[in-house]
Design an enzyme around this catalytic site. Structure first.
Site, PDB file in Angstrom:
ATOM      1  CB  THR A  52      -0.912  -0.055   1.235  1.00 33.00           C
ATOM      2  OG1 THR A  52      -1.720  -1.236   1.167  1.00 33.00           O
ATOM      3  CG2 THR A  52      -1.821   1.144   1.384  1.00 33.00           C
ATOM      4  CB  THR A  69      -3.876  -0.399  -1.200  1.00 34.73           C
ATOM      5  OG1 THR A  69      -3.170  -1.637  -1.197  1.00 34.73           O
ATOM      6  CG2 THR A  69      -5.352  -0.651  -0.992  1.00 34.73           C
ATOM      7  CB  SER A 127      -9.824  -0.715   4.271  1.00 30.79           C
ATOM      8  OG  SER A 127      -8.529  -0.163   4.176  1.00 30.79           O
TER       9      SER A 127
END
Length: 573
Positions: free
Chosen positions: A370, A388, A441
């Site tokens: 990321t 990402t 996330s």
């Protein structure tokens, strides 16, 4: 000037006599950008010099990272951005997370024996969610920027068209995933032009990506999610056995959400709400730790309390968090000071709490590969942006003619309840895929503000993103500057497995013994486990900028961990 991969740039503009006379300046003395690649940071600074604000710069930085860091992010992925608009005083969280295609039901990710098939969830067409980053670039430029999108995207278009030198991490990473990426003709055309894989120091040109960026610049949302690019994306996915539709691409929408806010000591913290799990976890951990004077404690006692706060926050992450458009997230309860007080009361100051006593299972977390960047401009606008494609090079699939490397974010869903994903962690119904649903996330872009300072921070790092941001906040609270915060040694606990992970130097040999005596299990780098600090077992790439109001200075910190990410400061008068 020698450019390196990690870079902080400050652009200092002259102050007016009125501003100089103020005890606490109303605005920063210039603009500051910290990102993971020199070309991206320079692109942002160039846009600000052309009259853009922090939001225009963010579009330029993001798009340039999409060109030069395909390992980590790109137009085929998504992102979560936190914005502060200085004129209105408004903070907004912009959710450009990928969404699940309607075809991606849990059963599609199982093998003939009913087990989760990692090959399908991590590589190729089925692993990819509908990208969100292009829509985010358009949204931020149109709603918050000063400049036309074509101007902010121009640096990225030029770099994609003309090329940039391949750095060793990019070439090495391609070799790691080459066996997957070489399956797909569109990917081979980009990363193995003329049949030769990219090598360090090669000039890496991406003409198809430049053309896709140009369509986005000229046509906005329509240029990516409808028309020729959309048709090529769908055709490329479906030719490899996937099942995307043009309607799914055209139906993608960016979401604006209210950030999470809470106080820690003298700091006002503004951070990411669901679909990120980071903000709720930060609120829990920091409010658990609020009454303690961590800086005055012996090291082992301090690490013990921080780890116990991590353990409890990650446990709650499992059961309660998911896409708020699909599941009811008890955010008010989980972020309340009273709830944190109850969690704090369950901590034994002298002994580790076995994670088995906190009933439940672990949950899916964000991928290692990321990237993050942080921006402050002279008006006081701020951007903390994390984006990402999930695992290394995402799905590995580039639909022919697009230059767009697709994500593999479907692996962040709980595709089979209780079954580990790529990171050995599991999830349940709150994070199960549904058409149009966003996967959970860990990306945690964050603002900190006190009477004396403003800081912007965030990082990649997989399941460790949230705890790295936590340690960064504690570092600022302890009086460290931006570069010291970026360089802080790191440790991490995520509830299950029940173990403390640590970088070299994060925990001393003496504190290690004391923590073990408390009942903690530690997973230390070999050199550190033997009492040394020489291991290369490090993680993250924290990028932060700071406005010190007392001295009216801008400071930046780029993570020094990567061989090619050494911090560099440039001041332009």
């Amino acid at each position: 000037m020698k450019y390196v991969a990690g870079l902080f740039l400050a652009l200092l503009l002259p102050l007016s006599p009125v501003a100089q006379a103020q005890a606490v300046p109303a605005h920063p003395p210039g603009a500051a950008i910290a990102s993971a690649h020199a070309l991206a940071t320079q692109a942002g600074i160039d846009i600000i010099k052309q009259g853009g604000n922090a939001f225009d710069a963010a579009v330029a930085v993001s798009a340039t990272l999409s060109v030069v860091e395909p390992i980590s992010s790109g137009l085929g992925g998504g992102g979560l951005w936190l914005l502060h608009d200085a004129r209105s005083g408004r903070d907004v969280f912009v959710d450009g997370r990928e969404t699940s295609p309607a075809s991606a039901t849990p059963g599609k990710f199982l093998d003939k024996h009913g087990n989760l098939d990692p090959e399908r969830s991590q590589n190729g067409p089925w692993s990819a969610g509908i990208p969100g980053l292009p829509a985010m670039l358009v949204h931020v430029a149109e709603r918050y920027g000063r400049l036309p999108l074509r101007q902010s995207l121009a640096p990225a278009i030029g770099i994609a068209r003309d090329g940039f030198p391949v750095y060793s991490r990019l070439a090495q990473a391609y070799q790691v995933k080459r066996s997957v990426m070489d399956r797909y003709p569109g990917t081979r055309a980009v990363f193995s032009p003329n049949g030769k894989p990219i090598q360090a120091a090669d000039l890496f040109r991406q003409p198809d990506l430049a053309a896709t960026l140009q369509r986005l610049a000229n046509q906005g949302f329509e240029g990516f999610y409808r028309g020729p690019v959309a048709r090529k994306l769908v055709a490329g996915v479906n030719a490899q056995g996937g099942q995307w539709t043009l309607d799914e691409l055209a139906g993608y929408r960016v979401k604006e959400r209210a950030p999470i806010r809470f106080r820690y000591h003298e700091w006002n913290i503004t951070t990411a709400p669901p679909v990120s799990s980071g903000g709720i976890a930060l609120a829990q951990m920091l409010q658990i730790l609020e009454p303690y004077d961590l800086n005055a404690m012996p090291e082992a006692e301090r690490v013990h309390l921080v780890v116990e706060s991590m353990r409890r926050a990650y446990r709650d992450r499992t059961f309660y968090l998911g896409d708020p458009d699909f599941v009811q997230v008890p955010q008010k309860l989980l972020t309340s000071a009273d709830y944190a007080a109850g969690l704090r009361a369950s901590i034994n100051p002298d002994k580790a709490t076995p994670s088995a006593l906190l009933s439940g299972q672990p949950t899916p977390l964000e991928g290692e590969e990321t990237t993050h960047f942080s921006i402050i401009d002279a008006d006081g606008n701020r951007v903390a942006a994390t984006q990402t494609v999930n695992l290394l090079f995402g799905s590995g699939l580039v639909p022919p003619g697009t230059g767009v490397l697709l994500n593999d974010e479907m692996d962040d869903f709980a595709l089979k309840p209780g079954t580990p994903n790529a990171f050995g962690v599991m999830g349940y119904a709150a994070n199960a895929p549904k058409p149009g649903k966003r996967m959970l996330s860990s990306m945690t872009p964050t603002f900190m503000e006190s009477p004396d300072k403003v800081a912007v921070l965030g990082t990649p790092g997989g399941s460790r993103i949230i705890t790295m941001v936590l340690l960064g906040i504690l570092g600022y609270d302890a009086g460290l500057d931006a570069q010291q915060v970026a360089a802080l040694p790191r440790y991490h606990h995520q509830w299950l497995p029940d173990v403390i992970e640590a970088e070299p130097g994060a925990i001393s040999a003496e504190a290690t013994k004391a923590l073990q005596a408390m009942g903690h299990a530690l997973d230390l780098p070999p050199a550190q486990a033997e009492g040394g600090r020489g291991s290369s077992h490090v993680w993250g790439n924290l990028e932060t900028v700071e406005w010190d109001r007392r001295s009216n200075r801008l400071l930046g910190g780029s993570d020094p961990r990567s061989e090619e990410a050494q911090a560099q400061t440039l001041v332009l008068h």
